[in-house]
Every structure is written in structure tokens, then in C-alpha cells.
Write an enzyme that holds these catalytic residues in place. Structure first.
Site, PDB file in Angstrom:
ATOM      1  N   ASP A   1      -2.251   6.988 -23.554  1.00 59.02           N
ATOM      2  CA  ASP A   1      -2.075   6.686 -22.442  1.00 59.02           C
ATOM      3  C   ASP A   1      -3.794   6.735 -21.394  1.00 59.02           C
ATOM      4  O   ASP A   1      -3.700   6.308 -20.115  1.00 59.02           O
ATOM      5  CB  ASP A   1      -1.206   7.375 -21.233  1.00 59.02           C
ATOM      6  CG  ASP A   1      -1.444   8.831 -21.146  1.00 59.02           C
ATOM      7  OD1 ASP A   1      -2.363   9.208 -21.897  1.00 59.02           O
ATOM      8  OD2 ASP A   1      -0.520   9.453 -20.631  1.00 59.02           O
TER       9      ASP A   1
ATOM     10  N   GLU B   1      -5.668  19.944 -26.455  1.00 58.90           N
ATOM     11  CA  GLU B   1      -6.540  19.518 -25.688  1.00 58.90           C
ATOM     12  C   GLU B   1      -7.173  20.487 -25.030  1.00 58.90           C
ATOM     13  O   GLU B   1      -6.467  21.384 -24.256  1.00 58.90           O
ATOM     14  CB  GLU B   1      -6.079  18.339 -24.971  1.00 58.90           C
ATOM     15  CG  GLU B   1      -7.256  17.837 -24.140  1.00 58.90           C
ATOM     16  CD  GLU B   1      -6.945  16.343 -23.791  1.00 58.90           C
ATOM     17  OE1 GLU B   1      -5.517  15.753 -23.834  1.00 58.90           O
ATOM     18  OE2 GLU B   1      -7.692  15.759 -22.798  1.00 58.90           O
TER      19      GLU B   1
HETATM   20  O1  KIV Z   1      -4.135   9.538 -24.223  1.00 57.70           O
HETATM   21  C1  KIV Z   1      -4.856   9.907 -24.931  1.00 57.70           C
HETATM   22  O2  KIV Z   1      -6.017   9.213 -25.442  1.00 57.70           O
HETATM   23  C2  KIV Z   1      -4.736  11.338 -25.599  1.00 57.70           C
HETATM   24  C3  KIV Z   1      -5.865  11.907 -26.422  1.00 57.70           C
HETATM   25  C4  KIV Z   1      -6.822  12.201 -25.407  1.00 57.70           C
HETATM   26  C5  KIV Z   1      -5.248  12.958 -27.319  1.00 57.70           C
HETATM   27  O3  KIV Z   1      -3.463  11.857 -25.287  1.00 57.70           O
END
Ligand code: KIV
Length: 272
Positions: A52, A190
Site C-alpha cells: 500500500d 518493520e
Molecule cells: O507497503 C509496503 O511497501 C510495505 C513494505 C514497507 C513492507 O508494507
């Protein structure tokens, strides 16, 4: 050719668990469109995440909250049309799974049916366990996401490192174990201290894929626009830039503009 490409014709959720068992690190990057996904897949990436983060890098929103389910399905379908080898995981966007497990299942089914994605990713631990369980009962593989969860930015107020305090680290460990028990096939961790992330990865059998979580986890993920150096104003410590596409693209655009203005483009061999 990578070890993974030789061993697995197509990456599945099972392949990722086997890779953890065999000590092979998992490579994951985001993609949101056909051309990028095709390059990534042919380069041998294990997993493409239709994140997202498209809300930020594709649509220019400040947060990941505004992106819709229809927009995620559009991005995921474009990626799916490009791939032959890798696993494609699609983020369930904000507001499509929190607090209502029926809604969560409907959203996950739409992603799988309408985009052809292989799995979904949801942010959160115990607070969304009902949604995770309900999606899993439909046979849809789920990737968890703990630590910094950008969809909750207004709850936390900052994008700083998570689980630095003991209480938060304990909750993180419990949530990771819960996600494994529920049946998630992997999780993203994260922006948490490397020693905590390594402890989490060692305490569960499913792969832990880190972003800003150090090298002691089972794989790494980055946002593709960041690692290619297209978003040059975004500079977190964890980000390694593998190219400076911002400069390369800016120079290319400037050269094109110059050639058009100077009537150097097209030349005789570039016309019919
Ligand atoms: O939306 C995204 O790109 C993510 C990554 C940062 C893991 O969830």
C-alpha cells in the site's frame, strides 16, 4: 542464476518456509506496475509485494491510508500479468479488514479473485486476529506485518523505531508467535532494533522478512522506488540505494527536452 530459481520453478508460500529451514535468505521488493514487475521477476526476485506504499510512491499521498481496495486490485492485476516465477503478496488497504472479520474476508476474496494475487498482507497482531483467522479459513495465505505499521500512523504519531521499550518488545514477540499459531506463512517486521528482530525470527518457524530490522531475520524487503534512488528525498538509515535513477532520469529528461527544442530529435533515421 540464483539458487532459488534453480530449485523452484515457481515460488510458493511453502518455498519460503523451506528457504528459512535451509538458511537461504528471502528477497522481496515492492512493485505496482507491469513493467517493473517483469524486470524484477526476470531478475530472480523471490517475492513481489504490491504494497500500500503505492499510496505514497504512485499516487503522491502523504500516508498509506487513502489508497482504496479497487486501486490495490488495479496495481496487483498489472503485476500479476508480468510474472512467471515469483510469489505476489498484496496489501489489504486501511479500512478493509480492521474491526470486522466478514469485511476482511470479503476484501481478501476480492483481491484474490479480481487481481490473481497469491496471498494478502495485513498490519497488526492480536487486535486483528479474528480477521486473519477468517481469511485463512477461506484458504487464502496471509502474511503478517508487525513493528512499524504505517496504517496506524495517527495512533503512534511518528515513523520512529518500534519495540525499543521492553513492554512493546514483549507485545511484539507475543504477536509474532500468535501470527504463527493462527497460520500466517510469513511476516514483515518493520523498523525494530536488530537484536529484537533476530530474537523474533529465532522464536518462530515462519520466515520473518525485515525492513529496517537488521540482518538477523530471514529475508529483506525494500520499496523499489527507494532502492532505485528515485525518491531521493527519503533517507532512512536502513535504506541502501542500488542506483541513482533520480539523476539518471533527470538527465535523460533534460537531454530529451534540449533535443526537441534544438530540433535534434527526431533525426533522419528516426522517422518514416
Ligand atoms: O507497503 C509496503 O511497501 C510495505 C513494505 C514497507 C513492507 O508494507
Amino acid at each position: 542464476m540464483s539458487i532459488t530459481r534453480k530449485k523452484y520453478k515457481r515460488i510458493t508460500t511453502k518455498s519460503l518456509v523451506e528457504m528459512k529451514e535451509n538458511g537461504e535468505k528471502i528477497s522481496m521488493l515492492t512493485a505496482y506496475d507491469f513493467t517493473m514487475a517483469k524486470i524484477l521477476d526476470r531478475a530472480g526476485i523471490d517475492v513481489i509485494l504490491v504494497g500500500d506504499s503505492a499510496s505514497n510512491v504512485m499516487s503522491g499521498h502523504e500516508t498509506t491510508l487513502p489508497i482504496t481496495l479497487n486501486e490495490m486490485i488495479y496495481h496487483a492485476s498489472s503485476v500479476i500479468r508480468a510474472i512467471e516465477h515469483c510469489l505476489v503478496v498484496v496489501d489489504l488497504p486501511f479500512g478493509t479488514y480492521q474491526g470486522n472479520s466478514k469485511n476482511a474476508l470479503d476484501s481478501a476474496i476480492r483481491i484474490m479473485k479480481e487481481s490473481g494475487g497469491h496471498a494478502v498482507k495485513l498490519e497488526g497482531g492480536s487486535e486483528i486476529s479474528e480477521s486473519i483467522s477468517r481469511i485463512l479459513t477461506a484458504g487464502i495465505p496471509v502474511m503478517g506485518h508487525l513493528g512499524l505499521t504505517p496504517q496506524s500512523i495517527y495512533k503512534f504519531g511518528t515513523y520512529t523505531v518500534r519495540a525499543k521499550e521492553e513492554q512493546e518488545a514483549i507485545k511484539l514477540m507475543e504477536d509474532a508467535q500468535l501470527l504463527e499459531q493462527l497460520g500466517c506463512f510469513a511476516l514483515v517486521l518493520e523498523k525494530v532494533p536488530a537484536r529484537i528482530a533476530e530474537r523474533v525470527a529465532k522464536s518462530i518457524k515462519i520466515p520473518v522478512i525485515g525492513i529496517g530490522a537488521g540482518g538477523g531475520v530471514d529475508g529483506q524487503v525494500l520499496v523499489v522506488h527507494d532502492m532505485l534512488g528515485m525518491t531521493h528525498e527519503f533517507n532512512p538509515r536502513f535504506l541502501r540505494r542500488y542506483a541513482d535513477l533520480h539523476s539518471i532520469m533527470t538527465n535523460a529528461f533534460k537531454n530529451y527536452i534540449h533535443d526537441v527544442k534544438a530540433q535534434n530529435f527526431p533525426n533522419k533515421s528516426e522517422q518514416y
